[in-house]
Design a protein around this motif. Structure first.
Motif, PDB file in Angstrom:
ATOM      1  N   SER A   1      10.416  59.573 -16.975  1.00 14.90           N
ATOM      2  CA  SER A   1      11.262  61.513 -17.576  1.00 14.90           C
ATOM      3  C   SER A   1      11.363  61.868 -16.180  1.00 14.90           C
ATOM      4  O   SER A   1      10.914  61.188 -15.351  1.00 14.90           O
ATOM      5  N   ASP A   2      12.556  62.135 -16.293  1.00 10.44           N
ATOM      6  CA  ASP A   2      12.466  63.083 -15.356  1.00 10.44           C
ATOM      7  C   ASP A   2      12.145  63.391 -15.092  1.00 10.44           C
ATOM      8  O   ASP A   2      12.054  63.857 -13.372  1.00 10.44           O
ATOM      9  N   ARG A   3      11.352  64.655 -15.138  1.00 12.50           N
ATOM     10  CA  ARG A   3       9.829  65.283 -14.724  1.00 12.50           C
ATOM     11  C   ARG A   3       9.412  64.224 -13.327  1.00 12.50           C
ATOM     12  O   ARG A   3       8.959  64.921 -12.262  1.00 12.50           O
ATOM     13  N   ASP A   4       8.786  62.779 -14.499  1.00 16.02           N
ATOM     14  CA  ASP A   4       7.803  61.740 -13.560  1.00 16.02           C
ATOM     15  C   ASP A   4       8.499  61.701 -12.102  1.00 16.02           C
ATOM     16  O   ASP A   4       8.324  62.007 -11.233  1.00 16.02           O
ATOM     17  N   ARG A   5      10.286  61.233 -12.593  1.00 14.45           N
ATOM     18  CA  ARG A   5      10.940  60.814 -11.283  1.00 14.45           C
ATOM     19  C   ARG A   5      10.688  61.785 -10.124  1.00 14.45           C
ATOM     20  O   ARG A   5      10.993  61.770  -8.707  1.00 14.45           O
ATOM     21  N   VAL A   6      11.344  63.389 -10.387  1.00 18.17           N
ATOM     22  CA  VAL A   6      11.218  64.506  -9.666  1.00 18.17           C
ATOM     23  C   VAL A   6       9.904  64.780  -9.090  1.00 18.17           C
ATOM     24  O   VAL A   6       9.823  64.859  -8.149  1.00 18.17           O
ATOM     25  N   ARG A   7       9.501  65.008  -9.602  1.00 16.81           N
ATOM     26  CA  ARG A   7       7.250  64.839  -8.942  1.00 16.81           C
ATOM     27  C   ARG A   7       7.358  63.675  -8.029  1.00 16.81           C
ATOM     28  O   ARG A   7       6.878  63.892  -7.102  1.00 16.81           O
TER      29      ARG A   7
ATOM     30  N   GLN B   1      17.461  57.264  -9.586  1.00 20.58           N
ATOM     31  CA  GLN B   1      18.429  57.973 -11.209  1.00 20.58           C
ATOM     32  C   GLN B   1      18.109  56.677 -12.429  1.00 20.58           C
ATOM     33  O   GLN B   1      17.426  56.818 -13.328  1.00 20.58           O
TER      34      GLN B   1
END
Length: 150
Positions: free
Chosen positions: A135-141, A126
């Motif tokens: 982005s958090d979205r891309d990291r989680v994806r 993170q």
């Protein structure tokens, strides 16, 4: 006068260069981040080291000898590092987003190499993703992609 004396003592470049200005190869910075992650849970497992070797060899098309040298140099850099910024600053500034996303995916693959993602590893991914402006979205994806691919 003082500047002239410093130049005489230290040579032409009297002002030391900052770590962030070093022109380390992208391969070395990437390898250092992956090794730092492998150490995040206080145990560098053989599965994680093998994953790092595989990912680096595949990503940068390295011979076994070049990979060995890279791993040794990256371990030395990690041992001397004061901050993650030393590795992420140039990567963030000079790499396109697609390459930064690939680094984050590699981080997830190393953290999941032993079949689980430790909370320390998750926090480090993170932090690195944030430093690379992912982005958090891309990291989680990317995390879900790695966990599901397994």
């Amino acid at each position: 006068m003082l500047l002239a004396q410093l130049k005489k003592i230290f040579g032409e470049d009297a002002v030391p260069r900052g770590v962030l200005e070093d022109r380390e190869p992208f391969e070395l910075a990437t390898a250092a981040l992956l090794l730092e992650l492998a150490r995040a849970d206080f145990s560098e497992s053989s599965a994680e080291v093998q994953a790092i070797r595989h990912l680096l060899q595949k990503r940068f098309e390295l011979t076994d000898e070049a990979l060995d040298v890279l791993m040794v140099n990256a371990a030395r850099r990690v041992d001397k590092a004061v901050s993650l910024h030393e590795f992420t600053h140039r990567l963030n500034r000079e790499l396109p987003e697609e390459d930064k996303l690939a680094i984050v995916e590699m981080l997830w693959r190393v953290s999941h190499a032993d079949g689980r993602i430790d909370k320390h590893e998750e926090q480090l991914v993170q932090r690195i993703a944030g430093l690379l402006h992912i982005s958090d979205r891309d990291r989680v994806r990317l995390k879900l992609k790695v966990v599901v691919d397994r």
